[in-house]
Structure formats: C-alpha cells, structure tokens
Design an enzyme around this catalytic site. Structure first.
Site, PDB file in Angstrom:
ATOM      1  CE1 TYR A   1      83.923  -7.792  -3.032  1.00  0.00           C
ATOM      2  CE2 TYR A   1      83.369  -6.620  -1.009  1.00  0.00           C
ATOM      3  CZ  TYR A   1      84.051  -6.681  -2.206  1.00  0.00           C
ATOM      4  OH  TYR A   1      84.874  -5.651  -2.582  1.00  0.00           O
TER       5      TYR A   1
ATOM      6  CD  GLU B   1      87.187  -7.450  -4.659  1.00  0.00           C
ATOM      7  OE1 GLU B   1      86.506  -6.419  -4.728  1.00  0.00           O
ATOM      8  OE2 GLU B   1      87.547  -8.103  -5.660  1.00  0.00           O
TER       9      GLU B   1
END
Ligand code: ADP
Ligand code: MG
Length: 377
Positions: free
Chosen positions: A104, A189
């Site tokens: 992530y 993101e």
C-alpha cells in the site's frame, strides 16, 4: 472534490512514468471483446468496473477472464449494473499479472501537520481497512525540497523491499510525488502496489484533485459522475441544485437554512427532494433561472424560504415574480413563500401583488407546503 476513475488515474500514472499493467477502457461488451481479441489487452485479463467507490474486489466488480468470450461475458455482466448506487458505464480491461506481494502507498495532505504525507504499508490489498495503525509508516514531507532520498529509502524499508525493487520504488515514488504536486492532488493512492518479479506495478489508482485547484485543471472537468441532467445544467449556471428522492422543492439561501428547511419539512411529514440554494444572490436573473430549473424538476409543491441578510427580500421577490411569469401554466406548482429579514415588507408586498402570500411563521408555512404536496389544503 474531483475524483478520477481508476482508468483516468492510470493515464496520469503513465504520464509520470509510473508503471501500470497494459490496459484499455471500454464502454461496451463488444469493445471489451475487441480489445482482447486484437491483443491490445493480453490474456488472461482482469475486468474492472470504473466507478468511484472502492471495495470493488470484494464486491464482485473485479473479474478475471482467460478467453475473449469470458472477457465479453464479464464486461456485459458488469456494464450497466449498479455498484454502491453508481451505474457502471465503463470497464477497464487489463492484463492479469502474477502478484508476489501486495503493498500500500499513498500521498495525501496531513491537515494537522499542514504538509503532504507519504503513507506506506507492507500489508496492502483489499483488507487495508483492517490493517493496524502500527503497520502503516507515515512520513510528512517538506514541500520545498520535495520527497528526498532518505524518505524514499525509509519507505522501501517499511515495505520490506530489497535488491532491484529499491530502485523501482525510488523511481515510482519520485513520479508519484511529482504527480501529486503538479496536478494539485489531495490524494494519490496505490492499493495494491504489486511486486511482480523484479518490478513494481500499480494495480489500482485513486487520484483526487483538490477542489480549490480544479479551475487550473479543465482537463478533469469532463470526469463522469452521477449528476442528473438538471444538476448538470445547474452546475453550468453555477446554481447550487441537488435532486434526491422526494416531491417537495426547497428554495432557500445558504446551506444552513436549506438544511434546516429540509428538517422542518420532514418533521411535518413532508418529503423534500429538490434543493436549490440561492446562496447570497438576489440577482433577479439568477433567481429566475433557479426558479425555471425548479419547475423542470416537477415538484408537487415548492417552499421558498428566504432570510434576507445581505440578500434583500424585495429583489428576491421581484426575481420570483418575473420567474413565475415565465413558467408555463402547465408547469406551475403550488408555492408557499416565507421571506423574512432585510426589506421584508417590500418583498411581501411585491409577492402579494403577484398573488403569492408569505407565511411568516415557520411551522405554519412548512405545514402549508406539506399539505399542498399532498394535493389538499
Ligand atoms: P478495489 O480497490 O476497488 O477492490 P483493486 O483495483 O484494488 O480494486 O482490485 C482488487 C484486487 O484485484 C487487487 O487487490 C488485486 O489482488 C486484484 N487485481 C486488480 N488488478 C489486477 C491485475 N491487473 N492483475 C492481477 N490482479 C489484479
Ligand atoms: Mg484497490
């Protein structure tokens, strides 16, 4: 908030040299099948709904196919369906890659620190929501030098990357930070960022452009979203107009009064569903435009609740009377007005001359609208 779909986000990623799988956006099952048959998208492939909501993987909106027929069937199943209230109009088809690990990473704005922040976690993927805080590395970034070498190395360490992957991450972070900065993003993101052999690939992309900078980015204006046709017209005319379920129209000024009016109507059993916020305007032309827009939404009854502060009651009333004159008789609806405040007496007189009464009491006026919407006094 200008949210980009994954497909648009990945276009930006490519522009900034961030590696993504080979892919194509398609608006129909035929186009999807063609993209695969032509080899533009290698098999096996992934078919992903292009909606703004997340959680597609868990919600069945990310599918896999190993033949053009399967790709067509998957696209046909997803297109036109609804995902968390959003109609799927496009799918992204891309090559299915062999994932070794899912990581992530994101750049966002830390409003407390008033700085950009880089967040990384070795535990990326669809379960990110349940990852413990302690497993997320946070680094605020000084925007003047920008993202520097030791910060990139620290990110690599937190992601458990070694060997050639460290250089991969270095290039990727540099590109993504440049994107974040140059495109005025408030969020970039990547979840998951996949380790594929000795490469890093962004498998998902979530990019949000800062609202206050939207004027600098007309290229993102055509981004699809779920505005109704009337909301679209309103946006062009810079009128704050929202259509939801419910048959009572509300015209008020200021978000606070608009919401309070909604509450009052609900309290008396009404179903407010069309909201028009005049804001600080009392420009008769604007009031007329707003009113005509309201007429097109075909409300059962309309509650005009105006507080004259900066806005003057008489000019709002004058705009309203002009507007009433331009609404065709077949499109008219019961109207209850309540205007209070600056130049109230003149406003009420103008309305009365046009056959509209202002009911000064909030409770009484709300009850009158609810009754009118039900089709009786
Ligand atoms: P969402 O975040 O909406 O669930 P993602 O794009 O992150 O959607 O996809 C969900 C999961 O699907 C990913 O975590 C990954 O495991 C898998 N996936 C997505 N794209 C690919 C791809 N190109 N190749 C292989 N697996 C993929
Ligand atoms: Mg994702």
């Amino acid at each position: 908030m200008v949210k980009l779909t994954e497909g648009r986000g990945k276009e930006l990623f490519r522009k900034y040299g961030v590696a993504v799988p080979k892919g194509v956006v398609a608006g129909s099952a035929d186009d999807a099948a063609r993209a695969v048959a032509s080899g533009a998208v290698p098999l096996p492939c992934v078919i992903k709904a292009q909606v703004l909501a997340g959680g597609r993987g868990k919600g069945g909106a990310v599918r896999f196919a190993s033949t053009p027929e399967e790709a067509r069937a998957a696209a046909a199943a997803i297109l036109g369906s609804s995902f968390q209230g959003e109609t799927v109009r496009e799918v992204l088809l891309e090559e299915k890659v062999a994932i070794a690990r899912e990581l992530y990473l994101s750049f966002a704005l830390d409003r407390t620190a008033r700085l950009p922040i880089l967040m990384t976690s070795a535990r990326g993927g669809v379960e990110i929501e349940s990852v413990d805080d302690s497993e997320i590395e946070r680094q605020t970034i000084d925007p003047f030098p920008g993202l520097v070498a030791y910060e990139r190395r620290r990110a690599a360490r937190s992601l458990g990357l070694t060997g050639p992957l460290v250089g991969e991450l270095d290039r990727l972070l540099t590109g993504l930070y440049r994107l974040f900065d140059d495109e005025d993003a408030e969020l970039v993101e990547v979840n998951p960022l996949a380790v594929v052999g000795d490469r890093l690939l962004a498998l998902d992309a979530k990019v949000i452009i800062e609202d206050d900078a939207a004027f600098r980015h007309p290229e993102f204006a055509a981004v699809h979203d779920d505005r109704t046709p009337l909301e679209e017209i309103a946006r062009e005319k810079e009128i704050a107009f929202v259509q939801l379920e419910g048959n009572i129209g509300v015209i008020a000024n200021g978000a606070g009064l608009t919401m309070a009016t909604l509450d009052v109507l609900k309290e008396f059993g009404g179903a407010p569903g069309i909201f028009l916020d005049l804001g600080g305007t009392d420009d008769p032309k604007k009031v007329t435009e707003a009113f005509l827009l309201m007429a097109q939404a075909k409300p059962k009854a309309v509650f005009l609740n105006i507080f004259g502060g900066v806005t003057r009651c008489d000019t709002v009333a004058r705009g309203l009377v002009t507007a009433l004159g331009s609404v065709a008789p077949s499109e008219r609806f019961p109207l209850v007005a309540r205007i209070r405040g600056n130049n109230e007496a003149e406003g009420i007189a103008i309305l009365r001359a046009a056959g509209v009464t202002s009911v000064p009491d909030l409770k009484a006026s709300a009850q009158a609208v609810v009754a009118a919407a039900r089709g009786g006094p």
